[in-house]
Design an enzyme around this catalytic site. Structure first.
Site, PDB file in Angstrom:
ATOM      1  N   GLY A 297       1.318  -0.985   0.135  1.00 28.47           N
ATOM      2  CA  GLY A 297       0.294   0.332   0.245  1.00 28.47           C
ATOM      3  C   GLY A 297       0.923   1.643   0.311  1.00 28.47           C
ATOM      4  O   GLY A 297       0.598   2.333  -0.217  1.00 28.47           O
ATOM      5  N   ASP A 298       1.856   1.009   0.158  1.00 28.11           N
ATOM      6  CA  ASP A 298       2.924   2.420  -0.631  1.00 28.11           C
ATOM      7  C   ASP A 298       4.252   2.505  -1.162  1.00 28.11           C
ATOM      8  O   ASP A 298       3.826   1.310  -1.914  1.00 28.11           O
ATOM      9  CB  ASP A 298       3.252   2.485   1.050  1.00 28.11           C
ATOM     10  CG  ASP A 298       3.511   4.376   1.079  1.00 28.11           C
ATOM     11  OD1 ASP A 298       4.871   4.930   0.381  1.00 28.11           O
ATOM     12  OD2 ASP A 298       3.260   5.093   2.169  1.00 28.11           O
ATOM     13  N   ASP A 299       5.391   2.669  -1.109  1.00 28.98           N
ATOM     14  CA  ASP A 299       6.705   1.936  -2.108  1.00 28.98           C
ATOM     15  C   ASP A 299       6.704   0.637  -1.913  1.00 28.98           C
ATOM     16  O   ASP A 299       7.066  -0.124  -0.978  1.00 28.98           O
ATOM     17  CB  ASP A 299       7.953   3.007  -1.646  1.00 28.98           C
ATOM     18  CG  ASP A 299       7.159   4.315  -1.879  1.00 28.98           C
ATOM     19  OD1 ASP A 299       7.077   4.751  -2.784  1.00 28.98           O
ATOM     20  OD2 ASP A 299       8.139   4.951  -0.366  1.00 28.98           O
ATOM     21  N   SER A 330       2.749  -0.666  -7.168  1.00 27.25           N
ATOM     22  CA  SER A 330       2.571   0.009  -5.749  1.00 27.25           C
ATOM     23  C   SER A 330       1.164   1.055  -6.149  1.00 27.25           C
ATOM     24  O   SER A 330       1.607   1.864  -7.356  1.00 27.25           O
ATOM     25  CB  SER A 330       3.643   0.863  -5.548  1.00 27.25           C
ATOM     26  OG  SER A 330       2.968   2.223  -4.686  1.00 27.25           O
TER      27      SER A 330
END
Length: 507
Positions: A297-299, A330
């Protein structure tokens, strides 16, 4: 092949001339028999000679380590891999129950203590058998292997009262989400040496859903903890496991040396799982990340080295990092990022053989005034973008700071960055490099690039305050900030507008 030879009649006179001085006192039949016997054993003689040669060769090979002659030179990795353990334990032997309900923290702690007493004997291995092993955070020890069998799941307890509080990281000076202390990680280690976390694709599950909800509802008073965090350690190997649903960053090596991360699957929901970065090397040296699948849910990966004045004071860069053979998704952030917390510096990074698919951004460098530090000697090669909003990003106004005490004139240096063999399709903006007057981007190189675009607007290769070159023909056509060279390296056209700005955030 050497065959036994017997003189033919036509060659007998040659034999007599050659050997006459030696056979004049011998009967001709006796001498012929002697020569024939010698030649019949000649193959055995040659075999012995070859064995002696190869024995000498391998003797030289062995002595090459201490300065001897090395005939067949081969470059070998210098990193030392952890050794096999002489003793192994089963988690169940320490009273643990894999029913998903029993809290097994005490059993993990007893097992780690038992292994800690074996350090001088090579350490020990803790086997986690199939089952659901609920636990609060626990610490590892040096010379330890944590082995998760197929079907083994370590479950992090999702009640924050069981998670210990720790001081802020010294290079951040701030919990990252809140001032003051931060929650520790589910699996933690400090000042360790020779640690292995591996298995037959067992799983470490942080059960982060509760944490994400409380974060969004602003119900937490401290920064969430990572799933696995190893600090101030060396000789670390993490492989062949699944990491999923971390409360915060998933795998966070901090100020570590000689770290190998391979064959991991790292998972979190692609939406509404805030800050669940996959792997965050932070002020680390000599690291390999390879053969992983990451969807978070991010990098996917974010290389860091401290935040503003705290990172500048800590002075520990991330250096010598190889990232290769990955598949990353991502939807919220980027596949591979550098920064934005990079105040200690980032250099000598290679990112190669990476597929980034269905993502917001592919590869990104992000920083801001106040960071200080540098990002230099970065190589991207053989990257594939599939359905990505923005492919290559350099952003210099990522203005997020720990407090108001940072120096706004601490400008980072961005230089010596190359992109080669970049391909893909379904990309809206292939390149967006946004330097500034205070933070120009210097010595950027593009070579062998062909990216299919989805929006045929004018500004699809965007630049501002960029200096560099394009070698050969690339698609889409580069911005006017870059010098043009042919494939042989001859200058075709020099840019006269390296400070031009052509950034369009509307798409």
């Amino acid at each position: 092949m050497v065959e036994t030879l017997t003189p033919t009649p036509s060659s007998s006179s040659w034999w007599r001339r050659c050997w006459a001085p030696f056979i004049h006192n011998y009967h001709h039949r006796r001498w012929t028999s002697t020569i024939t016997n010698f030649l019949s054993t000649h193959k055995t003689f040659l075999i012995a000679l070859w064995l002696a040669f190869f024995f000498t060769l391998f003797y030289w090979q062995r002595d090459a380590a201490t300065g001897g002659l090395l005939l067949f030179r081969r470059t070998l990795p210098t990193r030392s891999l952890p050794k096999l353990r002489p003793v192994s334990f089963n988690l169940s032997d320490f009273g643990a129950l894999g029913d998903g309900v029993t809290v097994n923290t005490a059993a993990f702690e007893r097992a780690v203590r038992a292994i800690s007493r074996l350090g001088k004997k090579g350490g020990g291995q803790l086997n986690v058998p199939p089952g659901y092993w609920l636990t609060a955070p626990f610490n590892l020890t040096s010379h330890m292997t944590l082995f998760l069998d197929e079907g083994a799941v370590i479950l992090g307890i999702n009640d924050e009262k069981y998670w210990p509080l720790m001081p802020p990281l010294p290079s951040y000076g701030y919990g990252r989400e809140h001032r003051g202390p931060r929650y520790g990680s589910l699996i933690h280690g400090q000042h360790l040496k020779d640690v292995v976390i591996t298995g037959h694709n067992g799983t470490i599950n942080g059960q982060g859903q509760t944490w994400w909800t409380k974060y969004r509802q602003k119900l937490l008073n401290h920064t969430r903890g990572p799933l696995v965090q190893i600090m101030w350690s060396r000789d670390i190997l993490i492989s062949n496991i699944t990491l999923r649903d971390s409360p915060f960053w998933t795998l966070h090596p901090y100020d570590c040396k000689n770290v190998t991360i391979r064959n991991l699957t790292i998972l979190a929901p692609i939406f509404e799982a805030p800050n669940t970065d996959g792997i965050d090397p932070d002020s680390c040296e000599d690291m390999v990340i390879e053969d992983c699948y990451i969807s978070v849910g991010d990098d996917g990966i974010a290389i860091k080295s401290g935040w503003d004045q705290y990172g500048i004071a800590y002075r520990q860069p991330s250096v010598n990092i190889l990232i290769r053979n990955l598949v990353i998704r991502s939807m919220v952030s980027a596949g591979v990022s550098i920064g934005s917390e990079m105040s200690g510096g980032v250099s000598n990074v290679t990112v190669e053989n990476v597929l980034i698919w269905s993502s917001r951004r592919a590869v990104r460098i992000k920083t801001a005034p106040g960071r200080g530090g540098y990002v230099r000697n970065i190589i991207y090669r053989n990257l594939t973008f599939d359905n990505v909003r923005v492919g290559i990003v350099i952003k210099t106004d990522y203005n997020e700071h720990p407090d108001a005490a940072f120096d706004p004139k601490a400008f980072p240096i961005l230089e010596d960055i190359s992109y080669s063999s970049i391909h893909g399709e379904g990309v809206r903006v292939p390149v967006r490099i946004q330097g500034s007057e205070e933070i120009p981007v210097r010595n950027v190189t593009f070579w062998d690039m062909s990216v299919g675009i989805t929006y045929k607007k004018k500004h699809i290769f965007q630049c501002a305050f960029v200096e560099g070159r394009v070698i050969g023909t690339i698609f889409p056509a580069p911005c006017e900030n870059l010098d043009l060279y042919d494939e042989q390296g001859h200058l075709i056209k020099k840019s006269t507008s390296q400070n031009a700005s052509d950034i369009d955030y509307d798409f």
